[in-house]
Design a protein around this motif. Structure first.
Motif, mmCIF file in Angstrom:
data_model
loop_
_atom_site.group_PDB
_atom_site.id
_atom_site.type_symbol
_atom_site.label_atom_id
_atom_site.label_comp_id
_atom_site.label_asym_id
_atom_site.label_seq_id
_atom_site.Cartn_x
_atom_site.Cartn_y
_atom_site.Cartn_z
ATOM 1 N N SER A 255 0.854 -1.186 0.000
ATOM 2 C CA SER A 255 0.000 0.000 0.000
ATOM 3 C C SER A 255 0.890 1.236 0.000
ATOM 4 O O SER A 255 2.109 1.149 0.179
ATOM 5 C CB SER A 255 -0.903 0.007 1.237
ATOM 6 N N LEU A 256 0.287 2.397 -0.166
ATOM 7 C CA LEU A 256 1.068 3.634 -0.152
ATOM 8 C C LEU A 256 1.733 3.875 1.198
ATOM 9 O O LEU A 256 2.770 4.534 1.269
ATOM 10 C CB LEU A 256 0.163 4.827 -0.497
ATOM 11 N N ASP A 257 1.132 3.336 2.263
ATOM 12 C CA ASP A 257 1.720 3.526 3.588
ATOM 13 C C ASP A 257 2.453 2.291 4.084
ATOM 14 O O ASP A 257 2.675 2.119 5.272
ATOM 15 C CB ASP A 257 0.669 3.994 4.605
ATOM 16 N N GLY A 258 2.842 1.406 3.148
ATOM 17 C CA GLY A 258 3.791 0.351 3.476
ATOM 18 C C GLY A 258 3.232 -0.976 3.919
ATOM 19 O O GLY A 258 3.992 -1.881 4.254
ATOM 20 N N GLY B 60 -5.813 -7.178 6.734
ATOM 21 C CA GLY B 60 -6.502 -8.287 7.361
ATOM 22 C C GLY B 60 -5.844 -9.616 7.089
ATOM 23 O O GLY B 60 -6.495 -10.660 7.050
ATOM 24 N N GLY B 61 -4.521 -9.577 6.875
ATOM 25 C CA GLY B 61 -3.774 -10.796 6.625
ATOM 26 C C GLY B 61 -3.796 -11.280 5.191
ATOM 27 O O GLY B 61 -3.172 -12.286 4.863
ATOM 28 N N ARG B 62 -4.485 -10.564 4.290
ATOM 29 C CA ARG B 62 -4.601 -10.987 2.895
ATOM 30 C C ARG B 62 -4.103 -9.892 1.964
ATOM 31 O O ARG B 62 -4.264 -8.691 2.229
ATOM 32 C CB ARG B 62 -6.061 -11.314 2.541
ATOM 33 N N VAL B 63 -3.537 -10.310 0.839
ATOM 34 C CA VAL B 63 -3.015 -9.362 -0.156
ATOM 35 C C VAL B 63 -4.140 -8.814 -1.036
ATOM 36 O O VAL B 63 -4.055 -7.702 -1.550
ATOM 37 C CB VAL B 63 -1.936 -10.048 -1.028
ATOM 38 N N GLY B 64 -5.209 -9.586 -1.194
ATOM 39 C CA GLY B 64 -6.282 -9.253 -2.120
ATOM 40 C C GLY B 64 -6.770 -7.818 -2.086
ATOM 41 O O GLY B 64 -6.938 -7.194 -3.141
ATOM 42 N N ALA C 43 -3.690 1.662 3.918
ATOM 43 C CA ALA C 43 -4.149 0.512 4.700
ATOM 44 C C ALA C 43 -4.229 0.783 6.196
ATOM 45 O O ALA C 43 -4.811 0.006 6.936
ATOM 46 C CB ALA C 43 -3.220 -0.677 4.453
ATOM 47 N N GLY C 44 -3.635 1.879 6.646
ATOM 48 C CA GLY C 44 -3.642 2.137 8.074
ATOM 49 C C GLY C 44 -2.756 1.156 8.815
ATOM 50 O O GLY C 44 -1.865 0.528 8.247
ATOM 51 N N VAL D 110 1.266 -6.630 9.105
ATOM 52 C CA VAL D 110 2.266 -7.071 8.132
ATOM 53 C C VAL D 110 2.673 -5.899 7.254
ATOM 54 O O VAL D 110 1.849 -5.362 6.506
ATOM 55 C CB VAL D 110 1.728 -8.217 7.253
ATOM 56 N N HIS D 111 3.928 -5.502 7.344
ATOM 57 C CA HIS D 111 4.454 -4.416 6.529
ATOM 58 C C HIS D 111 5.643 -4.909 5.726
ATOM 59 O O HIS D 111 6.389 -5.789 6.164
ATOM 60 C CB HIS D 111 4.864 -3.216 7.401
#
Length: 250
Positions: A40-43, A48-52, A209-210, A214-215
């Motif tokens: 995401s833009l914020d890393g 929620g544990g998923r890439v989707g 993503a806030g 996982v980052h």
């Protein structure tokens, strides 16, 4: 899909931007370790544990393309479980291209697991055309190893944790030198810290993503950053598709 770098092009073919001729050097595909990740833009590397939630159809198409080019797909057990992995599926045309290139028709998936805690009844194993490879350690019990060996090839690559140098060497010994790592971030960090990563294909999602657990690269502990060369930048609907390589790509 437009290309922003190296030269702006209004419409490009995705495959032409990522294919690597098998005779290319000095980092030849016989020893190429390529990672494909999204952020995401914020890393965040997942929501929620998923890439989707961070992905889109073009990003999924890129995932499929990179799989079709690789000798083997590499992923950590956490990623395999969280994303409900299934075997790689390729079209007849993609299979023909692989045969011409001297590759197996379908790449196997190699999963990294310390103790073999995997669902051996899942489609990942039961529906696999190319037998999965389990990269594990001596910490896996003999009973568990025997169970895993009924559905996968087992490679012991460490005492208490998987040594990725040993694991990749075992894959190369099997003719599986073009490795596509799909994460998660912990595996990516291990590749970086061991200086094993040749390319990073990074999708930057135009989403925030806030706070997420996982980052991307959050566990990195290098004393000094490693330099990669920017190969290409593609853009589609606000998503950026970045390709970086250890060696400059002509």
């Amino acid at each position: 899909m437009r290309r922003l770098f190296p030269e702006p092009v209004k419409e490009v073919d995705l495959r032409s931007c990522y294919v690597v001729p098998r005779e290319q050097g000095p980092v030849v595909p016989a020893n190429l370790v390529r990672a494909n990740m999204v952020t995401s833009l914020d890393g965040a590397a997942a929501v929620g544990g998923r890439v989707g939630p961070l992905s889109n159809p073009v990003d999924l198409g890129l995932l499929h393309l990179l799989r079709s080019l690789a000798d083997v797909v590499l992923a950590g057990a956490e990623t395999v479980r969280a994303e409900h992995y299934r075997p790689v599926r390729l079209s007849d045309a993609e299979r023909r291209e692989r045969r011409v290139a001297g590759q197996a028709e379908v790449p196997p998936i190699a999963v990294i697991t310390r103790t073999g805690t995997l669902d051996l009844q899942s489609p990942f194993f039961s529906q696999a055309e190319a037998r999965p490879i389990v990269l594990t350690t001596h910490a896996m019990s003999l009973e568990r190893r025997r169970a895993v060996e009924t559905v996968a090839e087992v490679v012991v690559a460490g005492a208490d944790s998987v040594d990725l140098s040993v694991a990749l060497g075992a894959l190369r010994a099997r003719g599986l030198g073009h490795v596509l790592c799909e994460g998660g971030p912990r595996v990516l960090t291990q590749l970086v810290e061991a200086d094993l990563l040749d390319e990073l294909c990074l999708t930057v999602s135009p989403r925030l993503a806030g706070r997420q657990p996982v980052h991307l690269g959050a566990r990195a502990t290098l004393e000094a950053p490693k330099q990669l060369n920017l190969v290409s930048v593609l853009e589609d609907q606000g998503f950026l598709y970045l390709r970086y390589a250890r060696q400059p790509v002509p």
